[in-house]
Design an enzyme around this catalytic site. Structure first.
Site, mmCIF file in Angstrom:
data_model
loop_
_atom_site.group_PDB
_atom_site.id
_atom_site.type_symbol
_atom_site.label_atom_id
_atom_site.label_comp_id
_atom_site.label_asym_id
_atom_site.label_seq_id
_atom_site.Cartn_x
_atom_site.Cartn_y
_atom_site.Cartn_z
ATOM 1 N N PRO A 56 0.918 4.190 -8.877
ATOM 2 C CA PRO A 56 0.796 4.048 -10.332
ATOM 3 C C PRO A 56 1.472 2.806 -10.901
ATOM 4 C CG PRO A 56 2.294 5.833 -9.770
ATOM 5 C CD PRO A 56 1.615 5.427 -8.495
ATOM 6 N N ASN A 57 0.800 2.234 -11.862
ATOM 7 C CA ASN A 57 1.260 1.071 -12.640
ATOM 8 C C ASN A 57 1.233 -0.244 -11.878
ATOM 9 O OD1 ASN A 57 1.831 2.585 -15.053
ATOM 10 N ND2 ASN A 57 3.588 3.437 -13.949
ATOM 11 N N ARG A 81 3.894 -6.882 -15.645
ATOM 12 C CA ARG A 81 4.808 -5.747 -15.709
ATOM 13 C C ARG A 81 6.208 -6.138 -15.229
ATOM 14 N NH1 ARG A 81 5.150 -0.917 -11.283
ATOM 15 N NH2 ARG A 81 6.652 0.326 -12.424
ATOM 16 N N TYR A 130 9.516 -7.342 -10.672
ATOM 17 C CA TYR A 130 8.392 -7.290 -9.739
ATOM 18 C C TYR A 130 7.721 -8.628 -9.464
ATOM 19 C CZ TYR A 130 8.981 -2.299 -10.572
ATOM 20 O OH TYR A 130 9.509 -1.036 -10.668
ATOM 21 N N ASN A 154 2.460 1.563 -1.084
ATOM 22 C CA ASN A 154 3.516 1.455 -2.090
ATOM 23 C C ASN A 154 3.280 2.624 -3.042
ATOM 24 O OD1 ASN A 154 5.289 0.973 -4.135
ATOM 25 N ND2 ASN A 154 4.802 -1.205 -4.372
ATOM 26 N N ALA A 173 6.179 4.961 -8.458
ATOM 27 C CA ALA A 173 7.056 6.028 -8.985
ATOM 28 C C ALA A 173 6.921 7.326 -8.187
ATOM 29 C CB ALA A 173 6.747 6.268 -10.454
ATOM 30 N N HIS A 208 9.494 8.765 -5.540
ATOM 31 C CA HIS A 208 10.691 9.538 -5.866
ATOM 32 C C HIS A 208 10.382 10.976 -6.283
ATOM 33 C CE1 HIS A 208 11.978 5.406 -5.813
ATOM 34 N NE2 HIS A 208 11.247 5.124 -6.877
ATOM 35 N N ASP A 213 3.369 15.297 1.968
ATOM 36 C CA ASP A 213 2.698 16.272 2.828
ATOM 37 C C ASP A 213 1.364 15.730 3.346
ATOM 38 O OD1 ASP A 213 4.783 18.002 2.452
ATOM 39 O OD2 ASP A 213 3.696 19.417 1.178
ATOM 40 N N GLU A 268 5.857 2.386 4.407
ATOM 41 C CA GLU A 268 6.155 2.402 2.967
ATOM 42 C C GLU A 268 6.697 1.036 2.556
ATOM 43 O OE1 GLU A 268 8.672 5.659 1.673
ATOM 44 O OE2 GLU A 268 9.528 4.409 0.100
ATOM 45 N N HIS A 303 7.971 -1.586 -0.845
ATOM 46 C CA HIS A 303 8.352 -1.759 -2.251
ATOM 47 C C HIS A 303 8.620 -3.224 -2.516
ATOM 48 C CE1 HIS A 303 8.699 2.533 -2.819
ATOM 49 N NE2 HIS A 303 9.340 2.575 -1.662
ATOM 50 N N LEU A 304 8.147 -3.684 -3.666
ATOM 51 C CA LEU A 304 8.430 -5.061 -4.077
ATOM 52 C C LEU A 304 9.921 -5.236 -4.317
ATOM 53 C CD1 LEU A 304 5.459 -5.185 -6.565
ATOM 54 C CD2 LEU A 304 5.687 -6.732 -4.611
ATOM 55 N N SER A 305 10.503 -4.318 -5.092
ATOM 56 C CA SER A 305 11.926 -4.418 -5.432
ATOM 57 C C SER A 305 12.755 -3.696 -4.380
ATOM 58 C CB SER A 305 12.168 -3.803 -6.818
ATOM 59 O OG SER A 305 11.875 -2.411 -6.801
ATOM 60 N N ARG A 313 18.779 -0.478 -7.444
ATOM 61 C CA ARG A 313 18.344 -0.168 -8.809
ATOM 62 C C ARG A 313 18.918 1.190 -9.266
ATOM 63 N NH1 ARG A 313 12.177 -1.044 -9.383
ATOM 64 N NH2 ARG A 313 12.795 -0.977 -11.568
ATOM 65 N N ARG A 363 16.017 5.967 -8.114
ATOM 66 C CA ARG A 363 15.097 5.259 -7.196
ATOM 67 C C ARG A 363 15.649 5.182 -5.776
ATOM 68 N NH1 ARG A 363 11.364 2.874 -10.824
ATOM 69 N NH2 ARG A 363 12.361 2.352 -12.787
HETATM 70 C C1 DQA Z 1 8.258 0.136 -6.703
HETATM 71 C C2 DQA Z 1 9.630 0.761 -6.991
HETATM 72 C C3 DQA Z 1 9.482 2.100 -7.701
HETATM 73 O O1 DQA Z 1 10.754 2.669 -7.964
HETATM 74 C C4 DQA Z 1 8.761 1.912 -9.025
HETATM 75 O O2 DQA Z 1 8.537 3.160 -9.653
HETATM 76 C C5 DQA Z 1 7.502 1.133 -8.903
HETATM 77 C C6 DQA Z 1 7.431 0.000 -7.974
HETATM 78 C C7 DQA Z 1 8.368 -1.276 -6.080
HETATM 79 O O3 DQA Z 1 7.374 -1.754 -5.542
HETATM 80 O O4 DQA Z 1 9.423 -1.912 -6.159
HETATM 81 O O5 DQA Z 1 6.535 1.377 -9.630
HETATM 82 O O6 DQA Z 1 7.564 0.958 -5.777
#
Ligand code: DQA
Length: 148
Positions: free
Chosen positions: A10-11, A18, A23, A75, A78, A81, A88, A99, A101-103, A108, A112
Site C-alpha cells: 500500500p501507498n 510521497r 523514501y 515490499n 504498512a 507491521h 500466512d 522482504e 524496504h526503502l527506508s 524509525r 515499524r
Molecule cells: C516501507 C516501510 C514501512 O514501514 C512503510 O509503512 C512503508 C514503506 C519502506 O519501503 O521503507 O509504506 O515498507
C-alpha cells in the site's frame, strides 16, 4: 528463465511524491524499470504487482506457485507491521520470498521495528532506497535458481 514476482504494498503507488525525505524521489515506474534492467542482465523474467488491498496481495501470493514463480520480492509496506494474512500466505506457498524496504525500518518509529513477514521470508533488506529492491531481486534470482 527464472520467473520472479515483485509485489509492492500500500501507498507505494505514490512513490516519487510521497515523503521524499524518507523514501526518495524515484517513482514506482522508475523502480520497476531499474529492476527490469537488472532482470534482463541476469536472466530473470519479472511480473510487477502493486495493491493497496491486503486481500489482493494474499490472492496473488496464493497463486504464485501454480503460476510458476520461482521467488517473490515483496515490499509489504504498512502491512509489514500488521498482516498475519500476508505472512500466512507466504508460509503457505512453496515459493521463497525476500522482504525489502526503502527506508531502514529499525531507525524509525517503534511500531515499524517489528515485521510479521520477515520470519517467513528467506531474508530482509532494509534501508538502501531503490538499491534495497535491486539487492532483494539479486537474492531472489539466486533463490529461484536453487528452488526450480
Ligand atoms: C516501507 C516501510 C514501512 O514501514 C512503510 O509503512 C512503508 C514503506 C519502506 O519501503 O521503507 O509504506 O515498507
Amino acid at each position: 528463465m527464472k520467473k520472479i514476482l515483485v509485489i509492492h504494498g500500500p501507498n507505494l503507488n505514490l512513490l516519487g511524491n510521497r515523503e521524499t525525505s524518507v523514501y526518495g524521489t524515484a517513482s514506482l515506474d522508475e523502480i520497476n524499470s531499474r529492476l527490469g534492467t537488472f532482470a534482463r542482465q541476469n536472466g530473470a523474467d519479472l511480473t510487477f504487482f502493486q495493491s493497496n488491498h491486503e486481500g489482493d496481495i494474499v490472492d496473488i501470493i496464493g497463486k504464485s506457485a501454480k503460476e510458476g514463480f520461482g521467488a517473490i520480492v515483496i515490499n509489504p509496506a504498512a502491512y509489514t507491521h500488521t498482516s498475519v494474512a500476508i505472512r500466512d500466505a507466504i508460509a503457505a506457498v512453496n515459493v521463497p520470498a525476500v522482504e525489502v524496504h526503502l527506508s531502514n525500518i529499525y531507525k524509525r518509529e517503534e511500531f515499524r521495528h517489528h515485521s510479521l513477514i520477515a520470519p517467513v521470508c528467506a531474508g530482509q533488506i532494509s534501508g538502501f532506497g531503490v538499491q534495497s529492491y535491486v539487492l532483494g531481486l539479486s537474492a531472489a534470482i539466486d533463490l529461484a535458481s536453487t528452488s526450480q
